[in-house]
Write an enzyme that holds these catalytic residues in place. Structure first.
Site: not given
Ligand code: PHE
Length: 348
Positions: A205, A179, A157, A316
């Site tokens: 990103r 995210h 990220w 999540a």
């Molecule tokens: N935030 C993660 C991503 O951007 C995706 C994700 C969201 C993974 C919720 C797990 C739970 O790649």
């Protein structure tokens, strides 16, 4: 003096008569009435005249001045009339105006359409919108999600950092969110469980751009925390979503995948919509496409959000609406969505 005045009258009456354009008339007007114009200068010579003469010359001067002014005005109207007449024969004057032209109707952007469908699907299950900022701190985007500084997962990220010293924030601590998971801790701290929220909108990103990667992308995420929430809920919600968007026959499959803020973590695959599991070019022969990331919220993350992990559990789950739109509408390059290319947008 009287002759002088009459000569001006004669000369200019003729000139006015022969003028053919508004520009020419403007010139004549200036020659007569402008500063240092003929009629402007003349009265300066009157002071040498005898009172008797003046009594004759003064009214004559005024009369001729008015006459010439009126003559110019009349000629102006004539010239304008001519111009209008010539325009009447021009085709474009008779064509319908823009207002009468057929109105073009727009429509929502394909990503917005997909996002709206997703929101509707989860609203039906009691999920509510929760907004998180696009510009956020390192703490909410990384630290509190079990991604401390120096953690190798940060490479996934990489983002753009904001010159934060100006705002009294330590350098390197203010960034464009990578995210929608940056809303998880905020939601936990602001709302009490049981809770069901949807966090969505733009993320950013520092990417190598290609047909599947954009520096500015949409995400949609749900956070569901209650007593007894489990991976079974994840399986159900994933399938509910895929079927709602892509069709009744799309199954979901959970695969182990690492994300620091969930445990266990899962990559969520949908049955390939093109070959329905047989294996094709799009799915690389596997029959499945990775569509979402998800998992059980890590106990430490629940604690960071002020929730007791012994009492509650949560899931999540996040998806890229643009990736979904690519599949649903058969779009080959993610960069088209934000290209502003009308030819592309009009197709959807
Ligand atoms: N935030 C993660 C991503 O951007 C995706 C994700 C969201 C993974 C919720 C797990 C739970 O790649």
């Amino acid at each position: 003096m009287e002759d002088k005045i009459k000569n001006i009258q004669q000369d200019y009456k003729e000139k006015i008569d022969q003028a053919k354009s508004l520009k020419e008339l403007d010139g004549i007007f200036l020659e007569l009435f402008g500063k240092n114009g003929k009629l402007d200068q003349l009265p300066k010579e009157f002071k040498n005249l005898s009172p008797d003469k003046l009594r004759v010359v003064s009214p004559l001067f005024n009369q001729i001045k008015q006459e010439l002014e009126k003559a110019i005005q009349r000629k102006r109207e004539e010239v304008k009339e001519e111009i209008y007449k010539s325009l009447e024969n021009e085709k474009f004057v008779r064509q319908p105006g823009r207002l009468q032209a057929k109105k073009r109707q727009g429509h929502l952007h394909p990503t917005t359409q997909l996002l709206n469908e997703t929101i509707e699907l989860f609203s039906k299950l009691g999920f509510e919108r929760f907004d998180a900022p696009h510009i956020d701190t390192d703490e909410y985007n990384f630290e509190l999600l079990n991604i401390p500084e120096g953690h190798p997962a940060r490479d996934l990220w990489d983002t753009l950092y904001i010159d934060s010293e100006k705002y009294g924030i330590q350098p390197g601590k203010l960034l464009l969110r990578t995210h929608t998971s940056n809303g998880q801790i905020r939601a936990m701290r602001q709302l009490k469980p049981p809770m069901r929220v949807m966090i969505f909108d733009r993320c950013f990103r520092y990417e190598n751009l290609d047909a599947r990667h954009e520096h500015t992308l949409e995400q949609f995420e749900i956070v569901y925390i209650d007593k007894g929430v489990s991976m079974a809920n994840l399986q159900y919600l994933s399938e509910y979503f895929f079927q709602g968007i892509l069709g009744k026959d799309i199954k979901a499959r959970l695969r182990p995948k690492y994300y620091p803020f969930v445990e266990p973590g899962a990559g969520v695959d949908g049955l390939c919509i093109f070959c329905k599991g047989k294996g094709c070019n799009v799915c690389g022969g596997t029959g499945w496409l990775e569509l979402a990331g998800a998992g059980m919220i890590h106990p430490q993350v629940l604690k960071n959000g002020g929730i007791d992990p012994n009492e509650y559990s949560g899931i999540a789950w996040g998806v890229g609406p643009e990736r979904m739109a690519m599949l649903k509408y058969g779009v080959e390059d993610i960069r088209l969505f934000k290209s502003g290319d009308l030819k592309f947008l009009e197709k959807y």
